[in-house]
Design an enzyme around this catalytic site. Structure first.
Site, PDB file in Angstrom:
ATOM      1  N   GLN A   1      36.817  34.215  32.415  1.00 50.55           N
ATOM      2  CA  GLN A   1      38.258  34.367  32.249  1.00 50.55           C
ATOM      3  C   GLN A   1      39.015  33.267  32.997  1.00 50.55           C
ATOM      4  OE1 GLN A   1      39.791  36.615  30.321  1.00 50.55           O
ATOM      5  NE2 GLN A   1      41.788  35.806  30.807  1.00 50.55           N
TER       6      GLN A   1
ATOM      7  N   HIS B   1      46.884  38.025  38.201  1.00 51.24           N
ATOM      8  CA  HIS B   1      46.247  39.336  38.146  1.00 51.24           C
ATOM      9  C   HIS B   1      44.889  39.300  38.840  1.00 51.24           C
ATOM     10  CE1 HIS B   1      44.780  37.325  34.481  1.00 51.24           C
ATOM     11  NE2 HIS B   1      43.709  38.087  34.575  1.00 51.24           N
TER      12      HIS B   1
ATOM     13  N   HIS C   1      40.903  40.826  38.621  1.00 49.04           N
ATOM     14  CA  HIS C   1      39.841  41.496  37.869  1.00 49.04           C
ATOM     15  C   HIS C   1      38.812  42.004  38.868  1.00 49.04           C
ATOM     16  CE1 HIS C   1      40.326  40.557  33.587  1.00 49.04           C
ATOM     17  NE2 HIS C   1      40.863  39.415  33.968  1.00 49.04           N
TER      18      HIS C   1
ATOM     19  N   TYR D   1      32.470  38.118  31.081  1.00 52.79           N
ATOM     20  CA  TYR D   1      33.881  37.998  30.723  1.00 52.79           C
ATOM     21  C   TYR D   1      34.734  37.697  31.952  1.00 52.79           C
ATOM     22  CZ  TYR D   1      38.642  39.435  29.752  1.00 52.79           C
ATOM     23  OH  TYR D   1      40.005  39.478  29.670  1.00 52.79           O
TER      24      TYR D   1
END
Length: 153
Positions: free
Chosen positions: A130, A62, A64, A126
């Site tokens: 991650q 994914h 971000h 964050y």
């Protein structure tokens, strides 16, 4: 950068969004041979639309992004543009992808978005941590995954 406001002709704005989206079938294709070209494509497309990338990370399955999108552009129209054009650019740059992703669909449908108010530092932290968290979890996993059809890894 935390409280930086931008301006248009008659508007002062500070619109930040935390966006997460995934490749089709959550394939872990982003982290390996396509990571650098995907990074450049996303940077280029954001620059074309006047969108600032505040923070971003390519995870194995994914992406971000922490983006500052002008209020004259909706998040949904920008994401349609970003995912659509980046998929076309990826297929043009890497012709072998058309065999794995039929019909030129590189990204899965949909995305996650949340507005970021004045807690931008928390979201940036964050996003940065991650990747470390995912790497630590991968090291804990010792299970080998095999393809049930061919028996290969």
């Amino acid at each position: 950068m935390a409280n930086k406001t931008y301006s248009l002709a008659h508007t002062k704005w500070m619109c930040k969004y935390h966006i997460v989206f995934t490749p089709k079938y959550r394939r872990k294709a982003i982290y390996y041979q396509y990571r650098e070209s995907l990074k450049e494509i996303i940077k280029t497309l954001c620059r074309y639309k006047g969108v600032e990338i505040i923070e971003g990370h390519m995870m194995p399955d994914h992406v971000h992004l922490l983006l500052s999108i002008p209020p004259k552009m909706s998040v949904s129209s920008f994401m349609g543009y970003l995912k659509g054009k980046s998929a076309l650019m990826m297929f043009d740059k890497h012709a072998n992808l058309k065999y794995r992703y039929g019909n030129r669909h590189f990204w899965a449908e949909g995305y996650y978005v949340s507005t970021v108010g004045l807690n931008e530092a928390t979201v940036k932290k964050y996003i940065q941590e991650q990747e470390k968290h995912d790497i630590a979890l991968d090291k804990l996993s010792v299970k080998e995954y095999e393809d049930p059809f061919t028996g290969s890894k």
